[in-house]
Design a protein around this motif. Structure first.
Motif, PDB file in Angstrom:
ATOM      1  N   MET A 158      15.730  36.593  54.994  1.00 39.87           N
ATOM      2  CA  MET A 158      17.004  36.028  54.574  1.00 39.87           C
ATOM      3  C   MET A 158      16.885  34.519  54.448  1.00 39.87           C
ATOM      4  N   VAL A 159      17.345  34.002  53.298  1.00 35.82           N
ATOM      5  CA  VAL A 159      17.460  32.565  53.087  1.00 35.82           C
ATOM      6  C   VAL A 159      18.836  32.327  52.462  1.00 35.82           C
ATOM      7  N   ASN A 160      19.075  31.113  52.011  1.00 39.92           N
ATOM      8  CA  ASN A 160      20.320  30.799  51.284  1.00 39.92           C
ATOM      9  C   ASN A 160      21.583  30.986  52.118  1.00 39.92           C
ATOM     10  N   HIS A 161      21.474  30.742  53.426  1.00 39.98           N
ATOM     11  CA  HIS A 161      22.668  30.774  54.269  1.00 39.98           C
ATOM     12  C   HIS A 161      22.538  29.692  55.330  1.00 39.98           C
ATOM     13  N   CYS A 162      23.309  28.632  55.187  1.00 37.07           N
ATOM     14  CA  CYS A 162      23.351  27.532  56.160  1.00 37.07           C
ATOM     15  C   CYS A 162      21.966  26.950  56.448  1.00 37.07           C
ATOM     16  N   GLY A 163      21.089  26.978  55.460  1.00 37.36           N
ATOM     17  CA  GLY A 163      19.749  26.433  55.649  1.00 37.36           C
ATOM     18  C   GLY A 163      18.857  27.263  56.536  1.00 37.36           C
ATOM     19  N   ALA A 346      18.057  36.855  49.355  1.00 37.33           N
ATOM     20  CA  ALA A 346      16.613  37.121  49.333  1.00 37.33           C
ATOM     21  C   ALA A 346      15.857  35.912  48.775  1.00 37.33           C
ATOM     22  N   PRO A 347      14.679  35.635  49.301  1.00 38.70           N
ATOM     23  CA  PRO A 347      13.879  34.513  48.795  1.00 38.70           C
ATOM     24  C   PRO A 347      13.080  34.905  47.554  1.00 38.70           C
ATOM     25  N   LYS A 348      12.467  33.912  46.937  1.00 35.58           N
ATOM     26  CA  LYS A 348      11.535  34.188  45.850  1.00 35.58           C
ATOM     27  C   LYS A 348      10.335  34.953  46.405  1.00 35.58           C
ATOM     28  N   LYS A 349       9.747  35.775  45.564  1.00 36.79           N
ATOM     29  CA  LYS A 349       8.574  36.564  45.945  1.00 36.79           C
ATOM     30  C   LYS A 349       8.860  37.403  47.188  1.00 36.79           C
ATOM     31  N   LEU A 350       9.935  38.150  47.117  1.00 28.76           N
ATOM     32  CA  LEU A 350      10.334  39.027  48.222  1.00 28.76           C
ATOM     33  C   LEU A 350       9.231  40.039  48.519  1.00 28.76           C
ATOM     34  N   PHE A 351       8.960  40.257  49.802  1.00 27.96           N
ATOM     35  CA  PHE A 351       7.950  41.243  50.183  1.00 27.96           C
ATOM     36  C   PHE A 351       8.368  42.649  49.724  1.00 27.96           C
ATOM     37  N   GLY A 423       4.170  31.873  63.341  1.00 27.16           N
ATOM     38  CA  GLY A 423       4.243  30.719  62.461  1.00 27.16           C
ATOM     39  C   GLY A 423       3.712  30.936  61.060  1.00 27.16           C
ATOM     40  N   LYS A 424       3.081  32.084  60.806  1.00 26.87           N
ATOM     41  CA  LYS A 424       2.465  32.307  59.498  1.00 26.87           C
ATOM     42  C   LYS A 424       3.499  32.448  58.388  1.00 26.87           C
ATOM     43  N   TYR A 425       4.660  32.988  58.716  1.00 25.07           N
ATOM     44  CA  TYR A 425       5.674  33.168  57.682  1.00 25.07           C
ATOM     45  C   TYR A 425       6.198  31.825  57.183  1.00 25.07           C
ATOM     46  N   THR A 426       6.318  30.850  58.061  1.00 26.89           N
ATOM     47  CA  THR A 426       6.787  29.526  57.653  1.00 26.89           C
ATOM     48  C   THR A 426       5.864  28.935  56.590  1.00 26.89           C
ATOM     49  N   LYS A 427       4.550  29.083  56.790  1.00 28.44           N
ATOM     50  CA  LYS A 427       3.581  28.595  55.818  1.00 28.44           C
ATOM     51  C   LYS A 427       3.658  29.396  54.516  1.00 28.44           C
ATOM     52  N   HIS A 428       3.794  30.706  54.649  1.00 29.88           N
ATOM     53  CA  HIS A 428       3.906  31.554  53.454  1.00 29.88           C
ATOM     54  C   HIS A 428       5.141  31.190  52.646  1.00 29.88           C
ATOM     55  N   ARG A 429       6.249  31.014  53.307  1.00 32.63           N
ATOM     56  CA  ARG A 429       7.496  30.743  52.600  1.00 32.63           C
ATOM     57  C   ARG A 429       7.468  29.372  51.930  1.00 32.63           C
ATOM     58  N   ALA A 430       6.867  28.399  52.594  1.00 37.64           N
ATOM     59  CA  ALA A 430       6.758  27.068  52.003  1.00 37.64           C
ATOM     60  C   ALA A 430       5.925  27.105  50.728  1.00 37.64           C
ATOM     61  N   ALA A 431       4.831  27.864  50.769  1.00 39.35           N
ATOM     62  CA  ALA A 431       3.983  27.973  49.582  1.00 39.35           C
ATOM     63  C   ALA A 431       4.702  28.710  48.456  1.00 39.35           C
ATOM     64  N   ALA A 432       5.421  29.779  48.810  1.00 40.56           N
ATOM     65  CA  ALA A 432       6.130  30.556  47.793  1.00 40.56           C
ATOM     66  C   ALA A 432       7.252  29.751  47.162  1.00 40.56           C
ATOM     67  N   ASP A 433       7.969  28.997  47.984  1.00 36.56           N
ATOM     68  CA  ASP A 433       9.093  28.218  47.471  1.00 36.56           C
ATOM     69  C   ASP A 433       8.643  27.055  46.600  1.00 36.56           C
ATOM     70  N   SER A 434       7.451  26.545  46.850  1.00 32.31           N
ATOM     71  CA  SER A 434       6.949  25.415  46.067  1.00 32.31           C
ATOM     72  C   SER A 434       6.350  25.843  44.738  1.00 32.31           C
ATOM     73  N   GLY A 436       6.189  27.529  41.018  1.00 27.10           N
ATOM     74  CA  GLY A 436       7.143  27.513  39.918  1.00 27.10           C
ATOM     75  C   GLY A 436       7.550  28.892  39.459  1.00 27.10           C
ATOM     76  N   THR A 437       6.924  29.903  40.021  1.00 24.63           N
ATOM     77  CA  THR A 437       7.196  31.273  39.585  1.00 24.63           C
ATOM     78  C   THR A 437       8.448  31.821  40.247  1.00 24.63           C
ATOM     79  N   VAL A 438       9.352  32.352  39.442  1.00 24.28           N
ATOM     80  CA  VAL A 438      10.551  32.994  39.966  1.00 24.28           C
ATOM     81  C   VAL A 438      10.505  34.456  39.550  1.00 24.28           C
ATOM     82  N   GLU A 439      10.351  35.328  40.509  1.00 27.81           N
ATOM     83  CA  GLU A 439      10.242  36.752  40.229  1.00 27.81           C
ATOM     84  C   GLU A 439      11.555  37.449  40.567  1.00 27.81           C
ATOM     85  N   GLU A 440      12.220  37.958  39.543  1.00 33.78           N
ATOM     86  CA  GLU A 440      13.447  38.702  39.762  1.00 33.78           C
ATOM     87  C   GLU A 440      13.108  40.090  40.283  1.00 33.78           C
ATOM     88  N   VAL A 441      13.766  40.499  41.332  1.00 36.17           N
ATOM     89  CA  VAL A 441      13.502  41.803  41.932  1.00 36.17           C
ATOM     90  C   VAL A 441      14.462  42.831  41.348  1.00 36.17           C
TER      91      VAL A 441
END
Length: 460
Positions: A158-163, A346-351, A423-434, A436-441
């Motif tokens: 979950m993202v997009n809620h109060c940071g 949901a974030p970009k590149k949802l599992f 802590g691995k998810y924080t690194k994964h999410r930072a890379a995914a968010d940076s 330019g690819t936006v994958e619609e689910v």
């Protein structure tokens, strides 16, 4: 409403809608009416409003048809007294289109309370805000629909809620254990959760074995929660309803201050239902602030003296109130619950392992119970097939985002294996968010895949 005060199995969990015993002759007559209707000695139907004028009508209420109730009782009576957390296949008729991982995320709805707590200089008001935050989720927990048990390796993001960034993962299947980590600029929240149950015929005791850690970033204080148990009443006969009698204890591990709140059990004619009362104590166990309210409505606070009495010239102030909910929602969802279930959070590149993508959950959301039931059975069989593959390879399941520690936490209801966020998810999410690819689910085209060995074929 009867509360069991004896020492039998129904009352061993500490109350919460026990059996009709030691009551006046008029109510004994009511008990006999129920037994005559059901044909099963020992099953009780408890009216959440406390009414006793028509036992037969009350027993016929609920989502079950008569033949379904009879069939379900015949299959379930052998489990009376047992923990049925993961040993029983349940019909989708009683499910909601959400998993336990998503339900864990519902606590984030009122996260603004944690912002207030983090910025608060008063250590006791800080506990008022955080305790109210933990209480706020009980409005969602009163829903009488059962969430889906997560598949091993299933995730929820979950993202997009109060940071807030939240990741939850099913880290063990036997015993079923979920872990979650949530964080924003004000707090870090970590939980390992293992639910234990006791089936009592027409009711179910639920014991929340878990370890909760909440860190407020500004001062670095760490809080620990011990919630009360829950009782699900009228599982088969009557209107299903939920009660959570007992103590909630929130302790500031940094200072020793604590909150002790008592969730009142539902009494005769609904007396005390939903009510919560207690105090914020300093490290010397002196009361500093009284708290009172209803867990399905609002909480308020007022400074108090050492006897627990309100201080002169102070007033009771509201700290939290439940948000307006949709009217006549089929699953009693709040607006935030719908948000948890949607792809807007949901974030970009949802599992592909995300709960939103489960075909049984989606079919139930679309109202197709037959397809939901068949898809649920397929997923469960695939999970069993993957377990056989894992055992044939002499391999252990290894979670991706949480590591099992050697810590064993003691809870009031048993011991708990602790998993910590790696802590691995924080690194994964930072890379995914940076990227330019936006994958619609597209939920109709994206295959749910939590499997360790690929999408295992359905097998016997």
């Amino acid at each position: 409403m009867a509360q069991n005060q004896g020492g039998d199995a129904a009352g061993s969990s500490g109350g919460g809608g026990g059996f009709f015993k030691s009551i006046a002759s008029g109510f004994s007559s009511f008990k006999n009416q129920v037994h005559g209707l059901l044909g099963y000695e020992g099953l009780e139907v408890i009216n959440p409003e406390g009414g006793t004028e028509d036992a037969e009508v009350e027993a016929q209420r609920g989502r079950w048809k008569q033949e379904e109730r009879d069939s379900y009782w015949r299959s379930m009576q052998k489990y009376v007294g047992a923990d049925i957390t993961s040993m029983v296949t349940l019909p989708v008729l009683i499910f909601e289109p959400m998993t336990m991982l998503q339900k864990m995320a519902e606590l984030m709805e009122y996260s603004h309370l944690l912002e207030l707590a983090d910025e608060c200089e008063d250590p006791y008001m800080r506990l008022v805000y955080t305790a109210s935050w933990f209480i706020s989720v009980y409005y969602a927990l009163q829903r009488t629909w059962k969430p889906f048990n997560p598949i091993l390796g299933e995730t929820y993001e979950m993202v997009n809620h109060c940071g807030i960034t939240l990741i939850a993962e099913q880290v063990s299947h036997h015993p079923p254990i979920s872990a979650a980590h949530a964080e924003n600029e004000h707090f870090v929240y970590d939980i390992t959760s293992k639910v234990k149950t006791k089936f009592l015929g027409n009711s179910l005791d639920v014991y929340p074995l878990g370890r909760t850690r909440l860190k407020l970033k500004k001062d670095g204080v760490i809080l620990d929660l011990v919630p009360p148990p829950t009782k699900v009443n009228n599982l088969i006969f009557g209107r299903t309803w939920i009660d959570s009698p007992g103590e909630m204890i929130l302790t500031n591990l940094t200072t020793g201050d604590k909150v002790v709140l008592y969730f009142q059990p539902c009494g005769w004619f609904g007396a005390g239902r939903y009510e919560v009362d207690g105090y914020v104590y300093n490290s010397d166990e002196e009361p500093k602030i009284l708290m009172t309210g209803k867990w399905n409505e609002s909480m308020s606070y007022q400074p108090c003296d050492l006897e627990g009495e309100p201080l002169p010239n102070t007033q009771l102030k509201e700290v939290w109130r439940v948000a307006e909910a949709p009217a006549d929602d089929k699953f009693q969802y709040t607006h935030f619950a719908h948000k948890v279930n949607s792809f807007t959070t949901a974030p970009k590149k949802l599992f592909p392992s995300d709960s939103r993508l489960r075909p049984d959950r989606y079919a139930l959301e679309m109202g197709d119970l037959s397809k939901a039931g068949s898809e649920k059975s397929i997923l469960e069989e695939k999970q069993r097939a993957e377990k056989r593959i894992r055992e044939s390879k002499s391999q252990e399941f290894v979670p991706k985002w949480f590591d099992q520690t050697d810590q064993i936490a003691s809870t009031p209801w048993g011991e708990l294996e602790i998993y910590e966020y790696n802590g691995k998810y924080t690194k994964h999410r930072a890379a995914a968010d940076s990227s330019g690819t936006v994958e619609e689910v597209d939920i109709t085209k994206t295959e749910f895949n939590p499997w360790q060995f690929g999408n295992v074929a359905e097998t016997s």
